[in-house]
Design a protein around this motif. Sequence first.
Motif, PDB file in Angstrom:
ATOM      1  N   ALA A 135      19.093 -27.188  69.174  1.00  0.00           N
ATOM      2  CA  ALA A 135      19.012 -28.653  69.076  1.00  0.00           C
ATOM      3  C   ALA A 135      17.582 -29.122  68.902  1.00  0.00           C
ATOM      4  O   ALA A 135      17.316 -30.087  68.166  1.00  0.00           O
ATOM      5  CB  ALA A 135      19.639 -29.285  70.318  1.00  0.00           C
ATOM      6  N   ARG A 136      16.650 -28.452  69.548  1.00  0.00           N
ATOM      7  CA  ARG A 136      15.247 -28.849  69.401  1.00  0.00           C
ATOM      8  C   ARG A 136      14.771 -28.658  67.967  1.00  0.00           C
ATOM      9  O   ARG A 136      13.965 -29.456  67.465  1.00  0.00           O
ATOM     10  CB  ARG A 136      14.384 -28.067  70.381  1.00  0.00           C
ATOM     11  N   ARG A 137      15.269 -27.645  67.287  1.00  0.00           N
ATOM     12  CA  ARG A 137      14.919 -27.454  65.879  1.00  0.00           C
ATOM     13  C   ARG A 137      15.520 -28.553  65.017  1.00  0.00           C
ATOM     14  O   ARG A 137      14.873 -29.072  64.096  1.00  0.00           O
ATOM     15  CB  ARG A 137      15.407 -26.090  65.400  1.00  0.00           C
ATOM     16  N   ASN A 138      16.764 -28.917  65.298  1.00  0.00           N
ATOM     17  CA  ASN A 138      17.448 -29.909  64.457  1.00  0.00           C
ATOM     18  C   ASN A 138      16.970 -31.332  64.709  1.00  0.00           C
ATOM     19  O   ASN A 138      16.911 -32.148  63.781  1.00  0.00           O
ATOM     20  CB  ASN A 138      18.962 -29.815  64.684  1.00  0.00           C
ATOM     21  N   ILE A 139      16.643 -31.643  65.938  1.00  0.00           N
ATOM     22  CA  ILE A 139      16.222 -33.003  66.277  1.00  0.00           C
ATOM     23  C   ILE A 139      14.727 -33.184  66.034  1.00  0.00           C
ATOM     24  O   ILE A 139      14.275 -34.259  65.631  1.00  0.00           O
ATOM     25  CB  ILE A 139      16.611 -33.325  67.735  1.00  0.00           C
ATOM     26  N   GLY A 140      13.965 -32.126  66.224  1.00  0.00           N
ATOM     27  CA  GLY A 140      12.535 -32.183  65.944  1.00  0.00           C
ATOM     28  C   GLY A 140      11.836 -33.302  66.690  1.00  0.00           C
ATOM     29  O   GLY A 140      12.075 -33.512  67.893  1.00  0.00           O
ATOM     30  N   ASP A 141      10.993 -34.043  65.981  1.00  0.00           N
ATOM     31  CA  ASP A 141      10.224 -35.097  66.632  1.00  0.00           C
ATOM     32  C   ASP A 141      10.962 -36.428  66.685  1.00  0.00           C
ATOM     33  O   ASP A 141      10.377 -37.450  67.055  1.00  0.00           O
ATOM     34  CB  ASP A 141       8.870 -35.273  65.934  1.00  0.00           C
ATOM     35  N   ARG A 142      12.258 -36.393  66.352  1.00  0.00           N
ATOM     36  CA  ARG A 142      13.040 -37.641  66.400  1.00  0.00           C
ATOM     37  C   ARG A 142      13.576 -37.937  67.791  1.00  0.00           C
ATOM     38  O   ARG A 142      14.171 -39.000  68.021  1.00  0.00           O
ATOM     39  CB  ARG A 142      14.197 -37.573  65.403  1.00  0.00           C
ATOM     40  N   GLY A 143      13.427 -37.000  68.735  1.00  0.00           N
ATOM     41  CA  GLY A 143      13.936 -37.235  70.078  1.00  0.00           C
ATOM     42  C   GLY A 143      13.565 -36.116  71.019  1.00  0.00           C
ATOM     43  O   GLY A 143      12.838 -35.189  70.660  1.00  0.00           O
ATOM     44  N   GLU A 144      14.086 -36.190  72.234  1.00  0.00           N
ATOM     45  CA  GLU A 144      13.842 -35.198  73.277  1.00  0.00           C
ATOM     46  C   GLU A 144      15.137 -34.461  73.592  1.00  0.00           C
ATOM     47  O   GLU A 144      16.213 -35.069  73.617  1.00  0.00           O
ATOM     48  CB  GLU A 144      13.323 -35.876  74.544  1.00  0.00           C
ATOM     49  N   VAL A 145      15.024 -33.167  73.835  1.00  0.00           N
ATOM     50  CA  VAL A 145      16.183 -32.340  74.177  1.00  0.00           C
ATOM     51  C   VAL A 145      15.921 -31.673  75.522  1.00  0.00           C
ATOM     52  O   VAL A 145      14.852 -31.076  75.727  1.00  0.00           O
ATOM     53  CB  VAL A 145      16.460 -31.271  73.107  1.00  0.00           C
ATOM     54  N   TYR A 146      16.896 -31.781  76.434  1.00  0.00           N
ATOM     55  CA  TYR A 146      16.745 -31.277  77.786  1.00  0.00           C
ATOM     56  C   TYR A 146      17.798 -30.201  78.065  1.00  0.00           C
ATOM     57  O   TYR A 146      18.912 -30.254  77.530  1.00  0.00           O
ATOM     58  CB  TYR A 146      16.915 -32.404  78.810  1.00  0.00           C
ATOM     59  N   GLU A 147      17.448 -29.259  78.936  1.00  0.00           N
ATOM     60  CA  GLU A 147      18.399 -28.236  79.353  1.00  0.00           C
ATOM     61  C   GLU A 147      18.916 -28.562  80.745  1.00  0.00           C
ATOM     62  O   GLU A 147      18.132 -28.751  81.685  1.00  0.00           O
ATOM     63  CB  GLU A 147      17.732 -26.855  79.354  1.00  0.00           C
ATOM     64  N   GLY A 148      20.232 -28.645  80.872  1.00  0.00           N
ATOM     65  CA  GLY A 148      20.820 -28.928  82.174  1.00  0.00           C
ATOM     66  C   GLY A 148      22.236 -29.445  82.036  1.00  0.00           C
ATOM     67  O   GLY A 148      22.752 -29.633  80.925  1.00  0.00           O
ATOM     68  N   ASP A 149      22.877 -29.687  83.164  1.00  0.00           N
ATOM     69  CA  ASP A 149      24.287 -30.050  83.208  1.00  0.00           C
ATOM     70  C   ASP A 149      24.468 -31.562  83.069  1.00  0.00           C
ATOM     71  O   ASP A 149      24.041 -32.334  83.942  1.00  0.00           O
ATOM     72  CB  ASP A 149      24.883 -29.565  84.532  1.00  0.00           C
TER      73      ASP A 149
END
Length: 266
Positions: A135-149
């Motif tokens: 997801a971090r590759r696909n979203i890039g600098d357009r948003g933030e991606v977090y790991e967790g439940d």
Amino acid sequence: MPVPLSPTALSTLVAALRAAGCVFAEDEAGLIAATAAGPAELTAMVERRAAGHPLEHVLGWAEFNGLRIAVDPGVFVPRRRTEFLIRQAVALAPEPAVVVDLCCGSGALGAALAAALDRVELHAADVEPAAVRCARRNIGDRGEVYEGDLFAPLPGSLRGRVDVLLANVPYVPTEDVALLPAEARVHEPLVALDGGGDGLDVLRRVAAEAPRWLAPGGSLLVETSERQAERAARVIGDSGLVPRVVSCDELYATVVMGARPGRAVS
């Protein structure tokens, strides 16, 4: 560079895929040949596909809502029917919009909505480390991606501010997981498929917390099966949101939405 294939070589490739049970062998052969970097990679890709790996994992990408989304092995493959959910989200989103993509997988939904809107504050989360990396590759600098439940890794500053909450939660009942095609059952993470006894366990958790995160008038959108839609709408309604069910026969898609009171439901 695509691997150039003679008509004979292409026919051999198509025959190999067809023998492995690929219904759209001609189309798949063309995609694999266009993606492979050389003859050795072409052979390896065909072998993986013939062994039952999802085409998207073999290619390393999936087309979703007009975007090419990177999809790594072990990551849930975005389905075309989920494009219907994106259409509903675009129709509901104000601009600027605060968007959260829960159970984001590859980040396809968040990336697609960000591409469709002019101004977006995008946050996405998934419990699977492989999905988060993808997801971090696909979203890039357009948003933030977090790991967790679910909501746990999101910044607390989002509470009460989310205009669009996308939650492509797993909704396959546990006893039906064994009936899924092997491509999904074997090669996609169980946590992205198994929705518990009736398929709605994760939705219940999302719906219970959603009102605290949604802005007044904000909406939760989830995909479900047609036979689950009525129960899913009740779950969302019981949380205090105003439920609505929409469907698309063309994509065989059903979306259940829940609006936090605060503005008229369109």
